[in-house]
Design an enzyme around this catalytic site. Sequence first.
Site, PDB file in Angstrom:
ATOM      1  CD  GLU A   1       1.958  -5.652  -8.182  1.00 56.35           C
ATOM      2  OE1 GLU A   1       2.370  -6.201  -7.102  1.00 56.35           O
ATOM      3  OE2 GLU A   1       2.061  -6.348  -9.057  1.00 56.35           O
TER       4      GLU A   1
ATOM      5  CG  ASP B   1       0.995  -9.682 -11.242  1.00 54.76           C
ATOM      6  OD1 ASP B   1       0.880  -9.545 -10.002  1.00 54.76           O
ATOM      7  OD2 ASP B   1       1.788 -10.278 -11.623  1.00 54.76           O
TER       8      ASP B   1
END
Length: 261
Positions: free
Chosen positions: A135, A109
């Site tokens: 990400e 993330d």
Amino acid sequence: TACNNAGVAIYVDAVINHMADIEVGTPPTGTAGTVYEADSPNRFYGGQYDAADFYADCVIGDYGDRRQVQRCQLSGLPDLNTGRAATQAKLRAYLQALVEAGVKGFRIDGAKHMAAHEIEAILDGVTGDFYVFQEVIDQSASERVRDWEYAPGGDVTEFAYVFALGHAFDDSCPGTLDGLENVTSAGDMMESRFAQVFTDNHDNQRGHGVGAGCVVDHRDGQEHVLANVFLLAYPFGHPSVLSRYYWNSNPANKNNDSLGP
């Protein structure tokens, strides 16, 4: 183990860039009973992280400034010092424990908010067979941090492909299906071997974190189904399909867009 025997593998959304900033309870206590202090300078999270594990607090005001993007707080969240060897070791131990518990992969993330070489250093030494994708929301060549920088550490989210699918399948967007003939030449895409691709994710289906990109999602009905069929059939990238509950939203009000069915 039971999940793996059934042919289902689990990957973890590894949030290693930051920690929570909202304090709940007196003293602030996590759901597992961990006492923490989110405020600087006496910041700590149980016995795992203390003040030395965080960068000095600062605000991201310019996405053209690499230092701000990768050293300052994302949405006010305390930013872990992922460039510090001791902090990297703590994060590496966390990921290793997950692999040993049977996890088969990680979504990193907020990877854009950590230097690519820092993520590689954290992953280096984690043993086992696991898949990694990172990400990185990259929507403009004017931004200082680009998605392709992260390719040496694992696959990377390719948002340009998401928007290309949106333009082709969403009838409210300025595009047509014949644009799929050259879908991988649209925008500034990475090579197929580096790209993790999808039609929509938990953020962009709600209009979060994606700027003005065109996204096809569950509210588009059959067009969304067709877009996922194309995603899985077309030989580009490593595809993933989002399986979610159905929810309605008011485009003028995002307050309730995280509620369950």
